[in-house]
Design a protein around this motif. Structure first.
Motif, PDB file in Angstrom:
ATOM      1  N   GLN A 427       0.537  -1.153   0.046  1.00  9.14           N
ATOM      2  CA  GLN A 427      -0.301   0.418  -0.187  1.00  9.14           C
ATOM      3  C   GLN A 427       0.687   1.570   0.208  1.00  9.14           C
ATOM      4  O   GLN A 427       0.423   1.955  -0.623  1.00  9.14           O
ATOM      5  N   ILE A 428       1.842   0.824   0.887  1.00  8.10           N
ATOM      6  CA  ILE A 428       2.688   2.373   0.847  1.00  8.10           C
ATOM      7  C   ILE A 428       3.095   2.425  -0.403  1.00  8.10           C
ATOM      8  O   ILE A 428       3.498   3.799  -1.006  1.00  8.10           O
ATOM      9  N   SER A 429       4.367   1.960  -1.396  1.00  5.42           N
ATOM     10  CA  SER A 429       4.616   1.696  -2.244  1.00  5.42           C
ATOM     11  C   SER A 429       3.524   2.206  -3.413  1.00  5.42           C
ATOM     12  O   SER A 429       4.531   2.631  -4.159  1.00  5.42           O
ATOM     13  N   ALA A 430       2.212   1.291  -3.250  1.00  8.34           N
ATOM     14  CA  ALA A 430       1.658   2.193  -4.255  1.00  8.34           C
ATOM     15  C   ALA A 430       1.493   3.746  -4.427  1.00  8.34           C
ATOM     16  O   ALA A 430       1.449   4.178  -5.822  1.00  8.34           O
ATOM     17  N   ARG A 431       1.846   3.616  -3.405  1.00 10.07           N
ATOM     18  CA  ARG A 431       1.303   5.829  -2.903  1.00 10.07           C
ATOM     19  C   ARG A 431       2.393   5.975  -3.419  1.00 10.07           C
ATOM     20  O   ARG A 431       2.588   7.389  -4.291  1.00 10.07           O
ATOM     21  N   LEU A 432       3.417   5.745  -2.862  1.00  6.72           N
ATOM     22  CA  LEU A 432       4.529   6.795  -3.251  1.00  6.72           C
ATOM     23  C   LEU A 432       4.958   6.382  -4.658  1.00  6.72           C
ATOM     24  O   LEU A 432       5.231   7.268  -5.764  1.00  6.72           O
ATOM     25  N   HIS A 433       4.660   5.909  -5.828  1.00  5.44           N
ATOM     26  CA  HIS A 433       4.876   4.967  -7.119  1.00  5.44           C
ATOM     27  C   HIS A 433       4.005   6.195  -8.020  1.00  5.44           C
ATOM     28  O   HIS A 433       3.874   6.785  -8.897  1.00  5.44           O
ATOM     29  N   TYR A 434       2.611   6.235  -7.656  1.00  2.00           N
ATOM     30  CA  TYR A 434       1.341   7.030  -7.732  1.00  2.00           C
ATOM     31  C   TYR A 434       2.079   8.228  -7.933  1.00  2.00           C
ATOM     32  O   TYR A 434       1.693   9.362  -8.753  1.00  2.00           O
ATOM     33  N   TYR A 435       2.500   9.040  -6.580  1.00  8.22           N
ATOM     34  CA  TYR A 435       3.207  10.227  -6.047  1.00  8.22           C
ATOM     35  C   TYR A 435       4.617  10.784  -7.216  1.00  8.22           C
ATOM     36  O   TYR A 435       4.786  11.757  -7.708  1.00  8.22           O
ATOM     37  N   GLN A 436       5.596   9.322  -7.576  1.00  4.75           N
ATOM     38  CA  GLN A 436       6.567   9.430  -8.177  1.00  4.75           C
ATOM     39  C   GLN A 436       5.917  10.168  -9.895  1.00  4.75           C
ATOM     40  O   GLN A 436       6.566  10.844 -10.332  1.00  4.75           O
ATOM     41  N   LEU A 437       4.627   9.155 -10.235  1.00  4.41           N
ATOM     42  CA  LEU A 437       4.145   9.528 -11.457  1.00  4.41           C
ATOM     43  C   LEU A 437       3.385  11.238 -11.502  1.00  4.41           C
ATOM     44  O   LEU A 437       3.978  11.400 -12.754  1.00  4.41           O
TER      45      LEU A 437
END
Length: 444
Positions: A427-437
């Motif tokens: 869940q944390i990794s998904a949010r970080l990758h979304y913010y990276q996009l």
């Protein structure tokens, strides 16, 4: 009685003072959302403050460039004594005769002005360069804001992850303590071997060590976030956003991210600004080969009058006005290599822009793939938790009925905790990758 009452009040005052200095009260605790953290970082981040100053400097440079359209006005004055003037009538080897000077004093005061009519559009080019640099500074600030927002998101989510891990480990420690009491009782009754008891104690010790490590990670992340947000190092900070986020609805198609990046990415805009600056430098060099035309005016008050014949031992005033044309012939051969270098710089910046676009596509593709991977792992981890909980329940019952080994029991406990950790990490990794996009496309 009064003495006792005064002593109690004094002691209460000392204890309250000690608490206020050494501990934070509940009223000091900050409950903050991620958006709230971003807004506060915009104000208190030192990096963003530096970029704000850089932008102010850029605006002053732009105003300075525009002020060059105004006339250039100057004054001058001097006062001195004239020396005797020798005249070598028979050659410099013979004794000269001297022109008599009644008053050796000389002075002059004047004012001059010049207004540029044409200089190869150099003033206009200078203003364009200053405007482009101002835009570039704004893009650099936007990039810094995105980077700070991403850093804040990393720390915010790190605090959430560590907090969730601490809670899970605390629950597991309490669970292991209760289970250890049961295993101790079985050992005391001679039902199990001492190795079972030692293994249960070892796992409890390991979990207590993990709990210490997670608390340290939590405190480190809190201190770093507090610094960015302008709080004291150990100010109590509690994130209130949910770890889980419905990213599936927010996620766009890959091509949409690419199209947005090509039009709004800070990196793309900075590359375009560098191309424009290099083109303006090339134009500025070419402008040196063009004539310079200006209006000028001069007015002076001098003594003695030696400007026109016959000379006079008296003050005089002189005014001159007109148009001035100048041309630097040496620029035809002095600036040849500079122009070649400027042209190559333009080509280089265009290549840098193409390279930036390639890097953007690569980074966006990587973050997009990782986001999809994280969303899949969240579904798998959710299913794994259900299976691990059921497996842990079954093994726990079978062990205390002497139908399973201690290794099975401890392994089931570890698998359940790992499945819970995996869900939080995904869940944390998904949010970080979304913010990276969002950061790569200039939307963060």
């Amino acid at each position: 009685m009064k003495l006792i009452l005064r002593s109690a009040i004094f002691l209460l005052f000392i204890l309250s003072g000690t608490r206020s200095e050494g501990q934070s009260t509940a009223e000091d605790t900050v409950h903050i959302t991620l958006n709230g953290a971003w807004e506060r970082a915009n104000t208190f981040s030192k990096e963003i403050q530096l970029k704000n100053i850089d932008n102010q400097i850029g605006m002053e440079d732009l105003r300075q460039a525009k002020s060059q359209w105004l006339p250039h006005v100057g004054t001058n004055a001097h006062y001195g004594k004239l020396a005797n003037i020798p005249v070598f009538e028979d050659g410099i080897l013979e004794t000269p005769t001297y022109i008599p000077i009644h008053d050796h004093t000389t002075y002059e005061a004047g004012i001059e002005a010049e207004f540029n009519l044409y200089s190869g559009h150099k003033n206009h080019i200078a203003i364009q360069k200053a405007e482009t640099k101002t835009e570039l500074l704004q893009y650099l600030k936007s990039e810094s804001v995105s980077d700070i927002h991403y850093k804040v998101a990393e720390l915010y989510l790190s605090i959430q992850r560590s907090t969730a891990f601490v809670k899970l480990i605390e629950q597991d420690v309490n669970r292991n303590k209760k289970r250890l009491e049961q295993i101790q009782q079985l050992y005391n009754n001679g039902v199990i071997l001492k190795s079972d008891l030692l293994r249960a104690q070892l796992q409890l010790s390991q979990q207590e060590t993990n709990l210490l490590r997670m608390n340290n990670n939590l405190n480190i992340s809190k201190q770093q976030l507090n610094i960015i947000l302008g709080f004291d190092d150990h100010h109590p900070l509690i994130p209130i956003d949910d770890i889980a986020m419905n990213l599936g609805e927010l996620k766009q198609a890959y091509q949409n991210y690419i199209q947005i990046a090509m039009s709004t990415s800070h990196y793309e805009k900075m590359a375009e600004a560098h191309i424009k600056l290099s083109e303006l430098d090339e134009k500025n060099l070419k402008a040196d080969k063009l004539p310079r035309i200006s209006l000028f005016g001069e007015y002076s008050y001098s003594f003695p009058q030696i400007m026109l014949y016959p000379y006079a031992n008296a003050p005089y005033a002189l005014g001159v006005g007109g148009i001035r044309i100048s041309y630097n012939i040496s620029s035809l051969y002095h600036d040849k290599h500079k122009e070649n270098a400027a042209s190559l710089t333009v080509d280089r910046q265009r290549l840098v822009k193409a390279q930036t676009e390639e890097k953007l596509r690569t980074e966006i593709n990587k973050a997009y793939k990782r986001l999809n991977e994280d969303l899949t792992e969240i579904e798998v981890a959710t299913l794994n938790i259900e299976q691990a909980q059921e497996n842990d329940r079954i093994i726990n019952e079978t062990y205390f009925n002497q139908l399973a080994l201690i290794t099975d029991l401890l392994e089931a406990d570890t698998q359940l905790l790992k499945a819970q950790f995996d869900l939080i990490n995904s869940q944390i990794s998904a949010r970080l990758h979304y913010y990276q996009l969002l950061r790569l496309t200039g939307q963060l």
